[in-house]
Every structure is written in C-alpha cells, then in structure tokens.
Design an enzyme around this catalytic site. Structure first.
Site, PDB file in Angstrom:
ATOM      1  N   ASP A  26       0.850  -1.205   0.000  1.00 44.06           N
ATOM      2  CA  ASP A  26       0.000   0.000   0.000  1.00 44.06           C
ATOM      3  C   ASP A  26       0.887   1.258   0.000  1.00 44.06           C
ATOM      4  OD1 ASP A  26      -0.862   0.537   3.515  1.00 44.06           O
ATOM      5  OD2 ASP A  26       0.946  -0.352   2.620  1.00 44.06           O
TER       6      ASP A  26
ATOM      7  N   ASN B 197      -2.497   2.791   3.466  1.00 46.70           N
ATOM      8  CA  ASN B 197      -1.866   4.103   3.701  1.00 46.70           C
ATOM      9  C   ASN B 197      -2.635   5.216   3.005  1.00 46.70           C
ATOM     10  OD1 ASN B 197       0.351   3.509   5.359  1.00 46.70           O
ATOM     11  ND2 ASN B 197       1.490   2.695   3.603  1.00 46.70           N
TER      12      ASN B 197
ATOM     13  N   ASN C  84      -1.475  -1.881   9.884  1.00 52.92           N
ATOM     14  CA  ASN C  84      -1.887  -2.807   8.818  1.00 52.92           C
ATOM     15  C   ASN C  84      -2.979  -3.771   9.299  1.00 52.92           C
ATOM     16  OD1 ASN C  84      -0.187  -1.782   6.862  1.00 52.92           O
ATOM     17  ND2 ASN C  84       1.467  -3.227   7.299  1.00 52.92           N
TER      18      ASN C  84
ATOM     19  N   ASP D  46       8.374  -1.763   6.340  1.00 52.53           N
ATOM     20  CA  ASP D  46       8.189  -2.738   5.261  1.00 52.53           C
ATOM     21  C   ASP D  46       9.488  -3.309   4.696  1.00 52.53           C
ATOM     22  OD1 ASP D  46       5.335  -0.834   4.017  1.00 52.53           O
ATOM     23  OD2 ASP D  46       5.487  -2.359   5.592  1.00 52.53           O
TER      24      ASP D  46
HETATM   25  O1  RIB Z   1       2.386   0.146  10.827  1.00 52.11           O
HETATM   26  C1  RIB Z   1       3.293   0.292   9.755  1.00 52.11           C
HETATM   27  C2  RIB Z   1       2.691  -0.210   8.483  1.00 52.11           C
HETATM   28  O2  RIB Z   1       1.553   0.570   8.154  1.00 52.11           O
HETATM   29  C3  RIB Z   1       3.634  -0.082   7.276  1.00 52.11           C
HETATM   30  O3  RIB Z   1       3.347  -1.104   6.369  1.00 52.11           O
HETATM   31  C4  RIB Z   1       3.256   1.237   6.695  1.00 52.11           C
HETATM   32  O4  RIB Z   1       3.518   1.306   5.277  1.00 52.11           O
HETATM   33  C5  RIB Z   1       1.779   1.244   6.917  1.00 52.11           C
HETATM   34  O5  RIB Z   1       1.173   0.493   5.861  1.00 52.11           O
HETATM   35 CA    CA Z   2       2.775  -0.544   4.047  1.00 53.48          CA
END
Ligand code: RIB
Ligand code: CA
Length: 312
Positions: A10, A39, A167, A242
């Site tokens: 994302d 995101n 996430n 990530d």
């Molecule tokens: O909590 C961090 C995650 O949430 C990462 O993957 C960031 O890109 C967001 O998607």
């Molecule tokens: Ca992410």
C-alpha cells in the site's frame, strides 16, 4: 537461484523502499506487484506503485489493484504519515505503462500458474488481498505459495491503537484468515521495525547518492521522518517497517527470530486488530509464525544504501 516473490503493498514510503530493495537485489525476483487500500485510497496506492516501477525502469513487472475497502470495516487511511498522495516528498514520474486489466487476486493466480517454482507472497499493507486470494484460490495457494512474509502486528505494542499496529488495524478480519490458513508465516512486527530506524544523518547521506532513485528517496525519507519526530514515539530516526520483509528474504542472518503461534483479536472494543503472539506457548495452538524480534541495524542500513547506489 533468486527467490521469486509477489509484493502486495500500500505505497506508502516504506512500501516503496521495500519494492526498491526487491528490484535492486539479484537474490530477489519480483514477479508481480498488487496494491491494497491502506496508507492511502486504492487509486493512490495503485498510482504510487506504478510511479515507483516507472522510476525504477521496471515497467515489465505487472501491477494490479485489489481491494477497495477492508473486508468488514470501513477504510481508514494514514495521510498524516504518508501525505495526500501517499508518497509525498519527491517528484515521481507519472506511470508510463498500463495497469493489468484484472484484479489483484487474478494477477496473483496468473503469476502462480505461470511459475513452476514456489513463490513467496510478501504483504506490506493490510491483508485484504491476501485473504481474498486464500478464500478464492485455496488449492492454488497451498500448492504454489511457500510462505507469506508480512509486516504487521506487534507483541504488546501499537502505533494506531495502544496495542494495535496499522496494517492489522485496517483489516483485522483479513489478518484472521491469513494467520489461520496454514501457510507458513514470517512476521515483521513493530517490535523489530521500531529497531530498524534510519537516522537523520543517514538520510542526509542518501542525498549524496547521485542517481534518480537515490535523489527520490532523499525526498521521500525526509518527508517520512517528519511524522516520527514527535517525542511521544521516543525515536531517534524513522522506523523502516516494510523493508524488513525484503531484508529478511535477502539475508535472514540480519535478524533474531522466534517461532510461535500468532493469532489476531477481532472482537475487542479496545483490542480489535491486536496480534496475540504466544511466545511462551501457553495455548498449545500450532506454531504458525517465525517472528522477527531483533535486527542488526547497521547491516540493514548498509543494505539500503548499497541498494540505492546500485542504480548508478
Ligand atoms: O504500521 C506500519 C505499516 O503501516 C507499514 O506497512 C506502513 O507502510 C503502513 O502500511
Ligand atoms: Ca505498508
């Protein structure tokens, strides 16, 4: 032989860096990219994935968009972290290739069928597409996906609610499906990604990488770091969540891990989306996940710098 992967993401600044590590390193063969809502909205995360592959000159890698919303909850995005575009901080090229005329799960199925080898599914956003794929193509998944490597969740930590990581917060029901499906899992929780910080002087060093990718990431990382300066986090830099997934695939010796059962709470008023990590094996539930717990941060940063320089 290079590890074949599909990246479901994302983008998102740290997703973009994970993608770049995958493209830069011969140990990884990035077969396809699918995008999720997280995101930012699905149109923006798709555009961002396409812009990044255009910047990386890898328009040969097919891209397809997936979920418009989580399975059950309404979509919650993170503009305060990634900006209105989802990749604020750099002038990225407009996509110069076409998106696949199929959904994310159809592209995953097509990619798995076209490859004789086992493929690793890397998930760096909410798990909606992964869950949908497992529900629609369970036999193909069991036959051709060797592991699911994901950034998400935490042990006793949270970044969106006190004990919930973003996430998993966005789509807890999808995470429940993935965590209980039975394919071996590798989890990069906040416990390790908060140790995978890039410091401000290291971001300044990225400015000296005089190729278009280095210059783009100087802007992207400078923007991304701002949100993490809030003293409430106790950070000295910005956590690169990530990229931990790809770094583990490239060099797992960079990490310390433990194996345990991981499941997710989907009912709690305060804890919906919390990953429950049974590190003392109290439940007797199957050990389904290798959890990354510590990282050799200098080696991690060296990998990132070397990857960005590789585009010279
Ligand atoms: O909590 C961090 C995650 O949430 C990462 O993957 C960031 O890109 C967001 O998607
Ligand atoms: Ca992410």
């Amino acid at each position: 032989m290079a590890k074949k992967i599909i990246l479901d993401c994302d983008p998102g600044h740290d997703d973009a860096l994970a993608m770049t590590l995958a493209v830069a390193n011969p140990a990884i063969d990035l077969l396809a990219v699918t995008t999720s809502a997280g995101n930012q909205t699905p149109d923006k995360t798709l555009n961002n994935a396409m812009r990044m592959l255009t910047l990386l000159q890898r328009e040969d890698i097919p891209v397809a968009s997936g979920n418009q919303t989580p399975l059950v909850k309404p979509l919650e995005t993170a503009p305060e972290v990634h900006g209105e575009t989802g990749l604020d901080g750099a002038d990225l090229p407009d996509p110069d290739f076409a998106v696949q005329k199929m959904t994310a799960i159809e592209l995953i199925a097509k990619t798995l069928r076209e490859n004789d080898d086992q493929v690793t599914l890397v998930v760096t956003g909410p798990m909606t597409n992964a869950a949908l794929f497992l529900r629609v193509y369970p036999d193909l998944a069991r036959k051709k996906i060797d592991q699911i490597v994901f950034m998400g969740g935490a042990m006793g930590l949270g970044n969106w609610r006190p004990s919930v990581e973003f996430n998993i917060f966005v789509d807890p029901e999808a995470a429940k499906i993935v965590l209980n499906f039975g394919i071996p899992l590798v989890m990069a929780p906040l416990n390790v990604t908060h140790k995978a910080q890039i410091m401000k002087d290291e971001i300044e060093a990225v400015k000296e990488i005089k190729n278009p990718i280095g210059q783009a990431f100087y802007g992207l990382l400078s923007f991304f770091e701002q949100y993490h300066e809030n003293p409430k986090w106790g950070f000295t830099g910005a956590p690169l969540h990530d990229p931990c997934t790809i770094a583990w695939l490239i060099d797992p010796t960079m990490f310390k891990t433990d194996k345990m059962n991981v499941d997710v709470e989907t009912q709690g008023d305060l804890t919906r989306g919390e990953t429950v990590c049974d590190c003392y094996r109290l439940t007797g539930k199957p050990v389904n996940t290798e959890v990354l717990l510590d990282i050799d941060r200098p080696r991690f940063i060296r990998l990132i710098m070397d990857s960005l320089k590789s585009f010279d």
